[in-house]
Motif scaffolding. Structure first.
Motif, PDB file in Angstrom:
ATOM      1  N   TYR A 166      22.080  53.992 -10.409  1.00 42.78           N
ATOM      2  CA  TYR A 166      20.536  53.644  -9.644  1.00 42.78           C
ATOM      3  C   TYR A 166      20.966  52.344  -8.575  1.00 42.78           C
ATOM      4  CZ  TYR A 166      15.939  51.377  -8.891  1.00 42.78           C
ATOM      5  OH  TYR A 166      14.801  50.925  -8.359  1.00 42.78           O
ATOM      6  N   ARG A 167      20.510  52.496  -7.459  1.00 46.89           N
ATOM      7  CA  ARG A 167      20.373  51.576  -6.515  1.00 46.89           C
ATOM      8  C   ARG A 167      19.137  50.990  -5.911  1.00 46.89           C
ATOM      9  NH1 ARG A 167      23.570  53.531  -1.808  1.00 46.89           N
ATOM     10  NH2 ARG A 167      22.903  55.575  -2.662  1.00 46.89           N
ATOM     11  N   PRO A 168      18.700  49.922  -6.358  1.00 46.11           N
ATOM     12  CA  PRO A 168      17.124  49.581  -5.811  1.00 46.11           C
ATOM     13  C   PRO A 168      17.035  49.746  -4.264  1.00 46.11           C
ATOM     14  CG  PRO A 168      18.204  47.768  -7.289  1.00 46.11           C
ATOM     15  CD  PRO A 168      19.570  48.909  -6.847  1.00 46.11           C
ATOM     16  N   THR A 169      17.725  49.274  -3.442  1.00 41.41           N
ATOM     17  CA  THR A 169      17.345  49.554  -2.157  1.00 41.41           C
ATOM     18  C   THR A 169      17.568  50.729  -1.761  1.00 41.41           C
ATOM     19  OG1 THR A 169      19.945  49.089  -1.517  1.00 41.41           O
ATOM     20  CG2 THR A 169      18.267  47.167  -1.496  1.00 41.41           C
ATOM     21  N   ALA A 170      18.374  51.687  -2.190  1.00 41.26           N
ATOM     22  CA  ALA A 170      18.486  53.035  -2.044  1.00 41.26           C
ATOM     23  C   ALA A 170      17.269  53.639  -2.737  1.00 41.26           C
ATOM     24  CB  ALA A 170      19.611  53.691  -2.352  1.00 41.26           C
ATOM     25  N   ALA A 171      16.768  53.476  -3.357  1.00 40.10           N
ATOM     26  CA  ALA A 171      15.491  54.009  -4.121  1.00 40.10           C
ATOM     27  C   ALA A 171      14.326  53.792  -3.394  1.00 40.10           C
ATOM     28  CB  ALA A 171      15.237  53.603  -5.561  1.00 40.10           C
ATOM     29  N   TYR A 172      14.371  52.540  -2.903  1.00 44.04           N
ATOM     30  CA  TYR A 172      13.099  52.111  -2.055  1.00 44.04           C
ATOM     31  C   TYR A 172      13.081  52.881  -0.721  1.00 44.04           C
ATOM     32  CZ  TYR A 172      10.123  49.287   1.114  1.00 44.04           C
ATOM     33  OH  TYR A 172       9.124  48.903   2.029  1.00 44.04           O
ATOM     34  N   ALA A 173      14.452  53.107  -0.245  1.00 46.78           N
ATOM     35  CA  ALA A 173      14.360  53.692   1.320  1.00 46.78           C
ATOM     36  C   ALA A 173      14.033  55.175   0.945  1.00 46.78           C
ATOM     37  CB  ALA A 173      15.629  53.673   1.686  1.00 46.78           C
ATOM     38  N   THR A 174      14.468  55.737  -0.248  1.00 49.59           N
ATOM     39  CA  THR A 174      14.102  57.270  -0.277  1.00 49.59           C
ATOM     40  C   THR A 174      12.551  57.250  -0.676  1.00 49.59           C
ATOM     41  OG1 THR A 174      16.220  57.486  -1.683  1.00 49.59           O
ATOM     42  CG2 THR A 174      14.147  59.192  -2.128  1.00 49.59           C
ATOM     43  N   SER A 175      11.676  56.355  -1.351  1.00 46.95           N
ATOM     44  CA  SER A 175      10.299  56.592  -1.496  1.00 46.95           C
ATOM     45  C   SER A 175       9.760  56.180  -0.064  1.00 46.95           C
ATOM     46  CB  SER A 175      10.037  55.387  -2.514  1.00 46.95           C
ATOM     47  OG  SER A 175      10.069  54.007  -1.869  1.00 46.95           O
ATOM     48  N   LYS A 176      10.470  55.616   0.723  1.00 46.05           N
ATOM     49  CA  LYS A 176       9.725  55.479   1.986  1.00 46.05           C
ATOM     50  C   LYS A 176      10.097  56.727   2.897  1.00 46.05           C
ATOM     51  CE  LYS A 176       7.635  52.757   1.035  1.00 46.05           C
ATOM     52  NZ  LYS A 176       5.997  52.562   1.280  1.00 46.05           N
ATOM     53  N   LEU A 177      11.046  57.250   2.702  1.00 47.76           N
ATOM     54  CA  LEU A 177      11.280  58.506   3.581  1.00 47.76           C
ATOM     55  C   LEU A 177      10.356  59.563   2.776  1.00 47.76           C
ATOM     56  CD1 LEU A 177      12.660  60.730   5.105  1.00 47.76           C
ATOM     57  CD2 LEU A 177      14.446  60.856   3.381  1.00 47.76           C
ATOM     58  N   ALA A 178       9.971  59.440   1.618  1.00 46.15           N
ATOM     59  CA  ALA A 178       9.090  60.378   0.932  1.00 46.15           C
ATOM     60  C   ALA A 178       7.520  60.469   1.397  1.00 46.15           C
ATOM     61  CB  ALA A 178       9.053  60.312  -0.711  1.00 46.15           C
ATOM     62  N   ASN A 179       7.280  59.326   1.658  1.00 47.82           N
ATOM     63  CA  ASN A 179       6.036  58.542   2.448  1.00 47.82           C
ATOM     64  C   ASN A 179       5.884  59.532   3.645  1.00 47.82           C
ATOM     65  OD1 ASN A 179       5.848  55.178   1.661  1.00 47.82           O
ATOM     66  ND2 ASN A 179       5.241  56.969   0.444  1.00 47.82           N
ATOM     67  N   LEU A 180       6.871  59.664   4.706  1.00 53.40           N
ATOM     68  CA  LEU A 180       6.576  60.335   5.801  1.00 53.40           C
ATOM     69  C   LEU A 180       6.800  61.679   5.857  1.00 53.40           C
ATOM     70  CD1 LEU A 180       8.863  57.709   8.185  1.00 53.40           C
ATOM     71  CD2 LEU A 180       6.126  58.032   8.098  1.00 53.40           C
ATOM     72  N   LEU A 181       7.429  62.370   4.722  1.00 51.33           N
ATOM     73  CA  LEU A 181       7.626  63.669   4.697  1.00 51.33           C
ATOM     74  C   LEU A 181       6.109  64.169   4.110  1.00 51.33           C
ATOM     75  CD1 LEU A 181      10.922  63.910   2.980  1.00 51.33           C
ATOM     76  CD2 LEU A 181      10.276  64.884   5.323  1.00 51.33           C
ATOM     77  N   PHE A 182       5.525  63.299   3.032  1.00 53.97           N
ATOM     78  CA  PHE A 182       4.197  63.636   2.586  1.00 53.97           C
ATOM     79  C   PHE A 182       3.073  63.506   3.685  1.00 53.97           C
ATOM     80  CE2 PHE A 182       0.374  61.496   1.099  1.00 53.97           C
ATOM     81  CZ  PHE A 182      -0.405  62.815   0.521  1.00 53.97           C
ATOM     82  N   LEU A 183       3.322  62.593   4.830  1.00 54.01           N
ATOM     83  CA  LEU A 183       2.545  62.488   5.903  1.00 54.01           C
ATOM     84  C   LEU A 183       2.457  63.740   6.621  1.00 54.01           C
ATOM     85  CD1 LEU A 183       0.834  60.954   8.025  1.00 54.01           C
ATOM     86  CD2 LEU A 183       3.005  59.991   8.957  1.00 54.01           C
ATOM     87  N   ALA A 184       3.688  64.274   7.037  1.00 57.58           N
ATOM     88  CA  ALA A 184       3.723  65.291   7.767  1.00 57.58           C
ATOM     89  C   ALA A 184       3.487  66.506   7.302  1.00 57.58           C
ATOM     90  CB  ALA A 184       5.339  65.460   8.359  1.00 57.58           C
ATOM     91  N   GLU A 185       3.828  66.929   5.983  1.00 59.20           N
ATOM     92  CA  GLU A 185       3.291  68.100   5.375  1.00 59.20           C
ATOM     93  C   GLU A 185       1.924  68.083   5.160  1.00 59.20           C
ATOM     94  OE1 GLU A 185       3.503  71.759   3.242  1.00 59.20           O
ATOM     95  OE2 GLU A 185       4.518  70.688   5.007  1.00 59.20           O
ATOM     96  N   LEU A 186       1.282  67.063   4.646  1.00 70.12           N
ATOM     97  CA  LEU A 186      -0.241  66.756   4.480  1.00 70.12           C
ATOM     98  C   LEU A 186      -1.064  67.171   5.854  1.00 70.12           C
ATOM     99  CD1 LEU A 186      -2.816  65.863   3.227  1.00 70.12           C
ATOM    100  CD2 LEU A 186      -2.206  63.671   3.667  1.00 70.12           C
ATOM    101  N   GLN A 187      -0.535  66.717   6.927  1.00 76.37           N
ATOM    102  CA  GLN A 187      -1.071  67.032   8.302  1.00 76.37           C
ATOM    103  C   GLN A 187      -0.879  68.512   8.671  1.00 76.37           C
ATOM    104  OE1 GLN A 187      -3.211  65.094  10.264  1.00 76.37           O
ATOM    105  NE2 GLN A 187      -3.468  67.251  10.992  1.00 76.37           N
ATOM    106  N   ARG A 188       0.276  69.281   8.179  1.00 79.67           N
ATOM    107  CA  ARG A 188       0.439  70.895   8.419  1.00 79.67           C
ATOM    108  C   ARG A 188      -0.762  71.405   7.902  1.00 79.67           C
ATOM    109  NH1 ARG A 188       2.226  75.039   6.664  1.00 79.67           N
ATOM    110  NH2 ARG A 188       2.498  74.173   4.644  1.00 79.67           N
ATOM    111  N   ARG A 189      -0.956  70.952   6.370  1.00 82.65           N
ATOM    112  CA  ARG A 189      -1.735  71.907   5.776  1.00 82.65           C
ATOM    113  C   ARG A 189      -3.101  71.546   5.925  1.00 82.65           C
ATOM    114  NH1 ARG A 189      -0.257  73.054  -0.038  1.00 82.65           N
ATOM    115  NH2 ARG A 189       2.254  73.223  -0.038  1.00 82.65           N
ATOM    116  N   LEU A 190      -3.291  70.373   6.509  1.00 79.43           N
ATOM    117  CA  LEU A 190      -4.737  69.941   7.076  1.00 79.43           C
ATOM    118  C   LEU A 190      -4.991  71.012   8.269  1.00 79.43           C
ATOM    119  CD1 LEU A 190      -4.920  66.130   6.631  1.00 79.43           C
ATOM    120  CD2 LEU A 190      -6.276  68.167   5.162  1.00 79.43           C
ATOM    121  N   THR A 191      -4.231  71.264   9.228  1.00 78.44           N
ATOM    122  CA  THR A 191      -4.222  71.902  10.285  1.00 78.44           C
ATOM    123  C   THR A 191      -4.295  73.372  10.014  1.00 78.44           C
ATOM    124  OG1 THR A 191      -3.033  70.083  11.698  1.00 78.44           O
ATOM    125  CG2 THR A 191      -3.258  72.423  12.639  1.00 78.44           C
TER     126      THR A 191
END
Length: 301
Positions: A166-191
């Motif tokens: 476990y690396r705290p800063t890497a885990a944080y960055a991963t969660s923030k990448l997850a945010n943007l992937l969620f954003l993109a897929e959520l919009q795709r599904r809504l469309t």
């Protein structure tokens, strides 16, 4: 001769939000609190969804007097899926959900549901909350990410850091990448669903908040606090990207950030880019499937 009053900048001409209901998670301090206050100033009814309602009530009492809108403080722990479900079940019609709550670079811990805490707080809880509220949502979901997503590598086989060191800063960055992937897929599904709802995103740049105060490392905490004080924008400036993403007529999947000074960490809100990984549709779909499995919450439309 009296000098002419200068035209206010575009960021100051935000549309009134009278009658609109906005849920802001993590709104008892920092960016969430500043976001809530700006939205109340625009006339919205803001639900401050916070882990500690007493702290949230105290924070609201510090708002500037005479704001147009109204507030409501309710308990929500986004790292606890039972709390997310209870909050969603007790929530009526909402215009905007601002998925803001987050932790940064904290020591290794697991949520009550057994997930790595940064993933649980920053991504999984908001994923579940957004999907549970979607049938009652009138306008949009706003996902708050970070420029740290650019340093992330998403390991779908070990999202909960069970095998890797476990690396705290890497885990944080991963969660923030997850945010943007969620954003993109959520919009795709809504469309695809023909929905009029939209998903937008924002990152605050460098903002003087206390988010680095729980790293468990005295050095990292002090360095982070000093850096934010020396170079960070005040919370209301950092919150403007989120507020713009919440109230302006923007295309779905728009991602806003500061305009560019000091490596894009300062300035007024503008559309900004994201990493190649954050724009990978196959990775976004795969993460969505994992998130449904980990939360037990599925696509409702």
């Amino acid at each position: 001769m009296v000098a002419a009053t200068p035209e206010p900048p575009a960021w100051a001409r935000l549309p009134r939000q009278d009658g609109r209901v906005v849920v802001v998670t993590g709104a008892s301090g920092g960016l969430g609190l500043a976001t809530a206050e700006l939205l109340v100033a625009l006339g919205a009814h803001v639900v401050l969804a916070v882990r500690d309602p007493a702290r949230g009530q105290a924070a609201v009492r510090g708002f500037r007097p005479g704001l147009r809108g109204t507030t409501e403080v309710r308990r929500l722990d986004v790292a606890d899926l039972s709390s997310v479900r209870a909050f969603a079940a007790a929530t009526g019609a909402v215009d905007v959900l601002v998925a803001n709550a987050g932790v940064m670079a904290v020591p290794f811990a697991r949520s009550v549901d057994g997930h790595e805490l940064q993933l649980a707080t920053n991504h999984l809880g908001h994923f579940a909350l957004a999907l549970l509220l979607l049938p009652r949502l009138g306008d949009r979901v706003v996902v708050v990410s970070s420029s740290a997503h650019r340093r992330a590598r998403l390991d779908l086989d070990d999202l909960d850091w069970q095998r890797r060191g476990y690396r705290p800063t890497a885990a944080y960055a991963t969660s923030k990448l997850a945010n943007l992937l969620f954003l993109a897929e959520l919009q795709r599904r809504l469309t695809v669903a023909g929905s009029r709802l939209r998903a937008t995103g924002a990152h605050p740049g460098s903002t003087a908040t206390g988010i680095t105060g729980h790293t468990g490392s005295g050095v990292l905490t002090r360095v982070g606090a000093l850096g934010h004080r020396l170079t960070g924008m005040p919370p209301w400036r950092g919150a403007l990207t989120t507020v713009h993403a919440a109230v302006l007529d923007l295309p779905g999947n728009t991602y806003l950030g500061p305009s560019g000074r000091l490596l894009g960490m300062h300035g007024w809100p503008v559309p900004v880019g994201r990493s190649a990984a954050a724009g990978d549709p196959d990775l976004a779909k795969a993460l969505w499937a994992c998130s449904e499995e980990l939360t037990g919450v599925t696509w409702p439309l």
